[in-house]
Scaffold this motif. Structure first.
Motif, mmCIF file in Angstrom:
data_model
loop_
_atom_site.group_PDB
_atom_site.id
_atom_site.type_symbol
_atom_site.label_atom_id
_atom_site.label_comp_id
_atom_site.label_asym_id
_atom_site.label_seq_id
_atom_site.Cartn_x
_atom_site.Cartn_y
_atom_site.Cartn_z
ATOM 1 N N LEU A 135 0.750 -1.133 0.034
ATOM 2 C CA LEU A 135 -0.624 0.237 0.236
ATOM 3 C C LEU A 135 0.890 0.709 0.054
ATOM 4 N N THR A 136 0.863 2.388 -0.464
ATOM 5 C CA THR A 136 0.648 3.875 -0.173
ATOM 6 C C THR A 136 -0.103 4.584 0.650
ATOM 7 N N ASP A 137 0.431 6.054 0.720
ATOM 8 C CA ASP A 137 -0.227 6.554 1.254
ATOM 9 C C ASP A 137 -1.966 7.326 0.619
ATOM 10 N N PHE A 138 -2.078 7.104 -0.569
ATOM 11 C CA PHE A 138 -3.282 6.718 -1.300
ATOM 12 C C PHE A 138 -3.836 5.749 -1.202
ATOM 13 N N LEU A 139 -2.933 4.363 -1.411
ATOM 14 C CA LEU A 139 -4.092 3.228 -0.741
ATOM 15 C C LEU A 139 -4.428 2.975 0.655
ATOM 16 N N ILE A 171 2.510 -4.813 3.459
ATOM 17 C CA ILE A 171 4.159 -3.113 3.502
ATOM 18 C C ILE A 171 3.491 -2.174 2.902
ATOM 19 N N TYR A 172 3.372 -1.306 4.320
ATOM 20 C CA TYR A 172 2.651 0.188 3.797
ATOM 21 C C TYR A 172 3.910 0.819 3.734
ATOM 22 N N LEU A 173 3.707 1.162 2.368
ATOM 23 C CA LEU A 173 5.231 1.934 1.327
ATOM 24 C C LEU A 173 4.846 3.527 1.769
ATOM 25 N N ALA A 174 5.744 4.412 2.686
ATOM 26 C CA ALA A 174 4.822 5.311 3.225
ATOM 27 C C ALA A 174 5.409 7.026 2.637
ATOM 28 N N GLN A 175 5.070 7.604 2.196
ATOM 29 C CA GLN A 175 5.503 8.518 1.328
ATOM 30 C C GLN A 175 5.420 9.669 2.394
ATOM 31 N N THR A 176 4.765 10.131 3.621
ATOM 32 C CA THR A 176 4.829 10.627 4.506
ATOM 33 C C THR A 176 5.130 10.141 6.309
ATOM 34 N N ASP A 177 5.185 11.144 7.539
ATOM 35 C CA ASP A 177 5.603 10.810 8.376
ATOM 36 C C ASP A 177 3.836 10.712 8.884
ATOM 37 N N ALA A 191 -7.176 -6.608 8.760
ATOM 38 C CA ALA A 191 -8.531 -7.256 8.444
ATOM 39 C C ALA A 191 -8.149 -8.286 7.256
ATOM 40 N N LEU A 192 -7.033 -8.072 6.324
ATOM 41 C CA LEU A 192 -6.525 -8.710 5.747
ATOM 42 C C LEU A 192 -5.872 -10.132 6.191
ATOM 43 N N GLY A 193 -5.778 -9.986 7.030
ATOM 44 C CA GLY A 193 -4.738 -11.384 8.267
ATOM 45 C C GLY A 193 -3.740 -10.885 8.161
ATOM 46 N N LEU A 194 -2.386 -10.363 7.397
ATOM 47 C CA LEU A 194 -1.292 -10.108 7.237
ATOM 48 C C LEU A 194 -0.911 -9.436 8.275
ATOM 49 N N ALA A 195 0.442 -9.800 8.544
ATOM 50 C CA ALA A 195 1.979 -9.456 9.531
ATOM 51 C C ALA A 195 1.738 -8.339 9.083
ATOM 52 N N TYR A 196 2.091 -6.443 9.389
ATOM 53 C CA TYR A 196 2.254 -5.915 9.502
ATOM 54 C C TYR A 196 3.787 -5.018 8.887
ATOM 55 N N GLU A 197 4.528 -4.507 8.258
ATOM 56 C CA GLU A 197 5.289 -3.856 7.928
ATOM 57 C C GLU A 197 5.352 -2.510 7.347
ATOM 58 N N ARG A 198 5.947 -1.129 8.132
ATOM 59 C CA ARG A 198 6.204 -0.124 7.450
ATOM 60 C C ARG A 198 7.211 0.487 6.852
ATOM 61 N N ARG A 199 7.580 0.634 5.749
ATOM 62 C CA ARG A 199 8.813 0.966 5.404
ATOM 63 C C ARG A 199 9.016 2.839 4.776
ATOM 64 N N PRO A 200 9.359 3.396 5.614
ATOM 65 C CA PRO A 200 9.639 4.623 4.841
ATOM 66 C C PRO A 200 10.366 4.964 4.240
ATOM 67 N N THR A 201 9.117 5.364 2.628
ATOM 68 C CA THR A 201 10.553 5.427 1.341
ATOM 69 C C THR A 201 10.370 7.239 0.798
ATOM 70 N N GLY A 202 9.555 8.043 1.042
ATOM 71 C CA GLY A 202 9.266 8.904 0.578
ATOM 72 C C GLY A 202 8.613 8.925 -0.528
#
Length: 213
Positions: A135-139, A171-177, A191-202
């Motif tokens: 996912l991205t910020d928009f998504l 994996i959340y590809l985060a453009q912003t903080d 909701a999807l039953g998945l492990a979560y990871e946040r990856r700051p990408t700008g």
């Protein structure tokens, strides 16, 4: 050009025409409008104008290349050059062929997840992330509109295993903080039953590509 970007629902359904008096036209996916405008403001890129196609075209990728062609042909005479801010985005090479025929440049890579993360880094991680859902910020903001409702998960939650049973993590590809987006992305993973990871990408390779125009 106005700095005001339409809301996500408008960008998803209708796209946006934010063009003004610049010399280079960016023809982009509506899902990238906020990021492109943020880069324009931060860097003073007044030479860049922006016209966005509806983000929901991603649900019908066979329509992306024809829509890009129509917009480029309608607007190119008003500009010194045109650059297409899409990756392949599920078109199976059709968008690249269209841009080559039109003589305009475009982003490289399979999709926006890759150029936000950085094409080279994304490629190296490929085998390790075959079971990742991005996912991205928009998504994250539009998770219900682009995932939950189109897949029918709001009406038939039992379909979750069919769609996401082979995935292991989101994996959340985060453009912003933004803590609110982080929390929403974690909810999506749950909701999807998945492990979560946040990856700051700008902005990744998006900023690099636009800075060279």
């Amino acid at each position: 050009m106005t700095d005001r970007v339409p809301d996500d629902a408008t960008l998803a359904q209708d796209g946006a025409d934010l063009t003004g008096s610049g010399r280079v036209l960016l023809v982009a996916c509506g899902a990238l409008a906020h990021e492109i405008m943020a880069l324009k403001r931060a860097n003073g890129w007044t030479h860049l104008d922006l016209a966005c196609l509806p983000a929901l075209l991603h649900n019908r990728p066979e329509r992306i290349a024809p829509a890009v062609r129509d917009l480029v042909e309608a607007r190119r005479d008003d500009y010194d050059s045109v650059f297409v801010v899409y990756a392949d985005c599920g078109t199976g090479g059709a968008l690249e062929r269209t841009c080559r025929e039109l003589g305009v440049g475009m982003m490289r890579g399979p999709h926006c997840y890759a150029f936000f993360d950085g094409i080279d880094r994304f490629t190296v991680r490929g085998d390790d992330e075959m079971r990742a859902f991005y996912l991205t910020d928009f998504l994250v903001r539009q998770f219900d509109a682009f995932v939950t409702r189109p897949l029918g998960l709001d009406r038939h939650p039992e379909l979750r295993e069919m769609y996401f049973g082979n995935y292991e993590r989101l994996i959340y590809l985060a453009q912003t903080d933004d803590p609110a987006l982080d929390a929403k992305a974690q909810e999506a993973a749950g909701a999807l039953g998945l492990a979560y990871e946040r990856r700051p990408t700008g902005y990744g390779d998006l900023e690099t590509a636009l800075s060279g125009l």
